[in-house]
Design a protein around this motif. Sequence first.
Motif, PDB file in Angstrom:
ATOM      1  N   GLY A   1      45.653  45.063  44.119  1.00  0.00           N
ATOM      2  CA  GLY A   1      45.986  45.142  42.699  1.00  0.00           C
ATOM      3  C   GLY A   1      45.882  43.804  41.994  1.00  0.00           C
ATOM      4  N   TYR A   2      46.107  42.729  42.703  1.00  0.00           N
ATOM      5  CA  TYR A   2      46.060  41.395  42.095  1.00  0.00           C
ATOM      6  C   TYR A   2      44.745  40.679  42.362  1.00  0.00           C
TER       7      TYR A   2
ATOM      8  N   ILE B   1      46.131  33.228  53.414  1.00  0.00           N
ATOM      9  CA  ILE B   1      45.596  32.013  52.798  1.00  0.00           C
ATOM     10  C   ILE B   1      45.048  32.339  51.413  1.00  0.00           C
ATOM     11  N   GLN B   2      44.343  33.466  51.272  1.00  0.00           N
ATOM     12  CA  GLN B   2      43.803  33.883  49.975  1.00  0.00           C
ATOM     13  C   GLN B   2      44.917  34.144  48.964  1.00  0.00           C
ATOM     14  N   VAL B   3      46.026  34.662  49.429  1.00  0.00           N
ATOM     15  CA  VAL B   3      47.146  35.000  48.552  1.00  0.00           C
ATOM     16  C   VAL B   3      47.679  33.761  47.830  1.00  0.00           C
TER      17      VAL B   3
ATOM     18  N   GLU C   1      38.621  39.834  45.903  1.00  0.00           N
ATOM     19  CA  GLU C   1      38.638  39.266  47.252  1.00  0.00           C
ATOM     20  C   GLU C   1      38.373  40.377  48.265  1.00  0.00           C
ATOM     21  N   SER C   2      37.435  41.250  47.937  1.00  0.00           N
ATOM     22  CA  SER C   2      37.217  42.455  48.738  1.00  0.00           C
ATOM     23  C   SER C   2      36.774  42.142  50.164  1.00  0.00           C
TER      24      SER C   2
ATOM     25  N   TYR D   1      47.065  33.194  44.120  1.00  0.00           N
ATOM     26  CA  TYR D   1      47.559  34.161  43.141  1.00  0.00           C
ATOM     27  C   TYR D   1      49.072  34.036  42.963  1.00  0.00           C
ATOM     28  N   PRO D   2      49.510  33.155  42.059  1.00  0.00           N
ATOM     29  CA  PRO D   2      50.952  32.944  41.865  1.00  0.00           C
ATOM     30  C   PRO D   2      51.698  34.216  41.456  1.00  0.00           C
TER      31      PRO D   2
END
Length: 186
Positions: free
Chosen positions: A59-60, A105-107, A64-65, A110-111
């Motif tokens: 959702g965010y 790491i990707q997260v 980053e599929s 996204y703050p």
Amino acid sequence: MIAGLIVLAAAVVLVLIVIGMYNGLVRAKKQVENAWSQIDVQLKRRYDLIPNLVETVKGYAGHESAVLENVTRARSNAMSASSSDTGAKISAETELSGAIRSLMIQVEAYPQLKANENFLQLQEELTATENKISFARQHYNDTATNFNTAIAVFPASVIAGMFHFRDAELWQITDASEREAPKVKF
């Protein structure tokens, strides 16, 4: 007559020793199997958490599929790996752990996601589950090492060979990057 009784008594004692050793090895093997099944319990919990985590992140961070697909694929591979093939299961689980690390790491980029209550709860549950998996792996390795030692020492090694007891495979790091110390940046 006395010599016959002595031979008979010696044979009975020898049979009792063999039975005792065999039963001890069977108990140790069952402890290894139980330790392995405890890992499976924690892995099942992780498998159940991952789809929720992926959906929340999707959702965010929909673009980053590739990372999300890697996690989903690794989860499928890990779930389909046979528990009876310890090496394949370990390899699949190592791949899944790496995919989850990449996702986390990707997260960081996204703050809003990091502040999302659902995500925070899922992340906390996943962290707790990963810790439980780590402890279960450690217990498995300890139990497997005890079993491997039991079948290697004399005279139990003779009994183990007669009844085809084989070493239990240890859970080891297969990805060299997991051995490296993490790099911390401020």
